[in-house]
Design a protein around this motif. Structure first.
Motif, PDB file in Angstrom:
ATOM      1  N   PHE A  13       0.857  -1.193   0.000  1.00  0.00           N
ATOM      2  CA  PHE A  13       0.000   0.000   0.000  1.00  0.00           C
ATOM      3  C   PHE A  13       0.890   1.239   0.000  1.00  0.00           C
ATOM      4  O   PHE A  13       1.962   1.231   0.599  1.00  0.00           O
ATOM      5  N   VAL A  20       3.905   0.649   2.510  1.00  0.00           N
ATOM      6  CA  VAL A  20       3.846  -0.440   3.503  1.00  0.00           C
ATOM      7  C   VAL A  20       3.690  -1.762   2.756  1.00  0.00           C
ATOM      8  O   VAL A  20       2.758  -1.928   1.968  1.00  0.00           O
ATOM      9  N   VAL A  22       2.505  -5.147   3.011  1.00  0.00           N
ATOM     10  CA  VAL A  22       1.580  -5.800   3.945  1.00  0.00           C
ATOM     11  C   VAL A  22       1.571  -7.323   3.792  1.00  0.00           C
ATOM     12  O   VAL A  22       1.420  -8.048   4.772  1.00  0.00           O
ATOM     13  N   PRO A  41      -2.111 -11.718  14.707  1.00  0.00           N
ATOM     14  CA  PRO A  41      -2.481 -10.546  15.499  1.00  0.00           C
ATOM     15  C   PRO A  41      -3.027  -9.415  14.642  1.00  0.00           C
ATOM     16  O   PRO A  41      -2.940  -9.462  13.410  1.00  0.00           O
ATOM     17  N   SER A  42      -3.580  -8.419  15.285  1.00  0.00           N
ATOM     18  CA  SER A  42      -4.106  -7.249  14.589  1.00  0.00           C
ATOM     19  C   SER A  42      -3.014  -6.595  13.748  1.00  0.00           C
ATOM     20  O   SER A  42      -1.880  -6.459  14.195  1.00  0.00           O
ATOM     21  N   GLY A  45      -2.216  -8.522   8.456  1.00  0.00           N
ATOM     22  CA  GLY A  45      -2.539  -8.650   7.038  1.00  0.00           C
ATOM     23  C   GLY A  45      -3.665  -9.611   6.726  1.00  0.00           C
ATOM     24  O   GLY A  45      -3.921  -9.930   5.548  1.00  0.00           O
ATOM     25  N   SER A  47      -7.095  -9.394   6.939  1.00  0.00           N
ATOM     26  CA  SER A  47      -8.221  -8.887   6.138  1.00  0.00           C
ATOM     27  C   SER A  47      -7.771  -8.574   4.716  1.00  0.00           C
ATOM     28  O   SER A  47      -8.520  -8.806   3.756  1.00  0.00           O
ATOM     29  N   THR A  48      -6.563  -8.061   4.593  1.00  0.00           N
ATOM     30  CA  THR A  48      -6.014  -7.769   3.264  1.00  0.00           C
ATOM     31  C   THR A  48      -5.955  -9.066   2.453  1.00  0.00           C
ATOM     32  O   THR A  48      -6.369  -9.112   1.284  1.00  0.00           O
ATOM     33  N   GLU A 168     -12.875 -12.782  11.159  1.00  0.00           N
ATOM     34  CA  GLU A 168     -13.216 -12.630  12.583  1.00  0.00           C
ATOM     35  C   GLU A 168     -14.709 -12.905  12.844  1.00  0.00           C
ATOM     36  O   GLU A 168     -15.404 -12.068  13.426  1.00  0.00           O
ATOM     37  N   HIS A 201      -7.983 -13.722  15.311  1.00  0.00           N
ATOM     38  CA  HIS A 201      -6.997 -13.863  16.380  1.00  0.00           C
ATOM     39  C   HIS A 201      -7.639 -14.564  17.580  1.00  0.00           C
ATOM     40  O   HIS A 201      -7.073 -14.601  18.660  1.00  0.00           O
TER      41      HIS A 201
HETATM   42  N1  LIG Z   1      -6.080   0.490   2.091  1.00  0.00           N
HETATM   43  C1  LIG Z   1      -4.984   0.515   2.857  1.00  0.00           C
HETATM   44  N2  LIG Z   1      -4.047   1.472   2.712  1.00  0.00           N
HETATM   45  C2  LIG Z   1      -2.942   1.494   3.466  1.00  0.00           C
HETATM   46  N3  LIG Z   1      -2.649   0.587   4.407  1.00  0.00           N
HETATM   47  C3  LIG Z   1      -3.537  -0.387   4.615  1.00  0.00           C
HETATM   48  C4  LIG Z   1      -4.747  -0.490   3.857  1.00  0.00           C
HETATM   49  N4  LIG Z   1      -5.436  -1.589   4.276  1.00  0.00           N
HETATM   50  C5  LIG Z   1      -4.685  -2.123   5.254  1.00  0.00           C
HETATM   51  N5  LIG Z   1      -3.551  -1.426   5.447  1.00  0.00           N
HETATM   52  C6  LIG Z   1      -2.478  -1.744   6.422  1.00  0.00           C
HETATM   53  O1  LIG Z   1      -2.114  -3.083   6.216  1.00  0.00           O
HETATM   54  C7  LIG Z   1      -1.820  -3.722   7.450  1.00  0.00           C
HETATM   55  C8  LIG Z   1      -2.664  -4.986   7.569  1.00  0.00           C
HETATM   56  O2  LIG Z   1      -4.029  -4.633   7.691  1.00  0.00           O
HETATM   57  P1  LIG Z   1      -5.176  -5.726   7.806  1.00  0.00           P
HETATM   58  O3  LIG Z   1      -6.458  -5.007   7.918  1.00  0.00           O
HETATM   59  O4  LIG Z   1      -5.022  -6.689   6.681  1.00  0.00           O
HETATM   60  O5  LIG Z   1      -4.783  -6.433   9.179  1.00  0.00           O
HETATM   61  P2  LIG Z   1      -5.592  -7.505  10.034  1.00  0.00           P
HETATM   62  O6  LIG Z   1      -4.657  -8.634  10.311  1.00  0.00           O
HETATM   63  O7  LIG Z   1      -6.871  -7.818   9.359  1.00  0.00           O
HETATM   64  O8  LIG Z   1      -5.875  -6.722  11.406  1.00  0.00           O
HETATM   65  P3  LIG Z   1      -7.151  -6.821  12.410  1.00  0.00           P
HETATM   66  O9  LIG Z   1      -6.954  -8.102  13.197  1.00  0.00           O
HETATM   67  O10 LIG Z   1      -6.991  -5.613  13.282  1.00  0.00           O
HETATM   68  O11 LIG Z   1      -8.394  -6.802  11.605  1.00  0.00           O
HETATM   69  C9  LIG Z   1      -2.056  -2.678   8.533  1.00  0.00           C
HETATM   70  O12 LIG Z   1      -0.817  -2.115   8.884  1.00  0.00           O
HETATM   71  C10 LIG Z   1      -2.954  -1.674   7.850  1.00  0.00           C
HETATM   72  O13 LIG Z   1      -2.747  -0.390   8.383  1.00  0.00           O
END
Ligand SMILES: Nc1ncnc2c1ncn2[C@@H]1O[C@H](COP(=O)(O)OP(=O)(O)OP(=O)(O)O)[C@@H](O)[C@H]1O
Ligand SMILES: [Mg+2]
Length: 229
Positions: A13, A20, A22, A41-42, A45, A47-48, A168, A201
């Motif tokens: 991203f 970043v 990811v 963990p939160s 990555g 959800s991505t 989740e 998580h």
């Molecule tokens: N559209 C975006 N633009 C920039 N950074 C992003 C974007 N989407 C996610 N990120 C970054 O990518 C990383 C992973 O995010 P993601 O939402 O995939 O994490 P997650 O494991 O699902 O977390 P959670 O358990 O809190 O839901 C984070 O650092 C987030 O800030």
């Protein structure tokens, strides 16, 4: 029955100093009749990853193949049809439409996809299992977080998708409800031959997994129950 594979997926991203990275060279496969659990963990990555698997986000590099054909080998129309017919999303934000009652959330699915949805009896079973049968005439704003989450799960299952992607799905639920959701997801895999992928998580889901993975700082690795507990 649908299966999918993720090959060398990277997600970056932003640009320049705001860049970043990811997801790092993520490889993953899911088959029918299996429940795959990705723990992390939160911010790791998860959800991505799920957005990319479901074709909602195109990765910076790498491919996702569903039934042997990657998203970029399909036209937009074909991708939309695939998502509609084969992929059930349980998203982290519940995405219920605020101006529709619970019953109407399902009727809306009927409008968009008139065929191949669960029968009335099968839907009633799901609603009963999830303990939300008495909420059909309520609006999302009248429901608790956990109730909204369970409605969102039922809505994702209603089109009878071959692939179920859940982000989740138990976040807002107490342990008794978690056990019910886990059993439901497991039954969908075992009895209904779905490919079920859950990212979470929530360590309470570990025992139900056929395959267990760990997501850490955007790196996906195979795991064992002992590590994730
Ligand atoms: N559209 C975006 N633009 C920039 N950074 C992003 C974007 N989407 C996610 N990120 C970054 O990518 C990383 C992973 O995010 P993601 O939402 O995939 O994490 P997650 O494991 O699902 O977390 P959670 O358990 O809190 O839901 C984070 O650092 C987030 O800030
Ligand atoms: Mg997330």
């Amino acid at each position: 029955m649908s299966s999918f594979s993720v090959k060398n997926v990277n997600q970056i991203f932003g640009t320049g100093t705001a860049e970043v990275h990811v997801l790092h060279d993520v490889n993953f496969e899911a088959e029918p009749s299996t429940l795959s659990l990705i723990m992390g963990p939160s911010g790791s990555g998860k959800s991505t990853f799920l957005s990319i698997v479901g074709g909602l986000l195109t990765p910076t590099s790498g491919t996702v193949e569903v039934n042997g054909l990657s998203y970029n080998e399909r036209s937009k129309k074909e991708r939309d049809a695939l998502r509609l017919d084969s992929i059930g999303f349980v998203l982290q934000a519940y995405h219920l439409l605020p101006y529709l009652t619970v019953a109407d959330q399902f009727k809306l699915v009927d409008k968009i996809k008139p065929q191949g949805n669960l029968s009335r009896e099968a839907l009633t079973d799901v609603l009963e299992t999830l303990g939300i049968k008495d909420l059909l005439n309520k609006y999302p704003g009248e429901l608790s977080g956990g109730q909204q989450q369970r409605v969102a799960i039922a809505r994702a299952l209603y089109p009878d998708p071959a692939i179920i992607l859940a982000d989740e799905p138990t976040a807002a639920l107490d342990s008794a409800r978690v056990a019910i959701i886990v059993k439901l997801l497991k039954d969908l895999a075992v009895k209904h031959h779905k490919a079920v992928v859950v990212v979470t998580h929530d360590g309470r889901l570990v025992d139900s997994a056929d395959r267990l993975y760990e997501m850490k700082d955007g790196y996906l690795t195979k795991s064992t129950p002992e590590v994730s507990r």
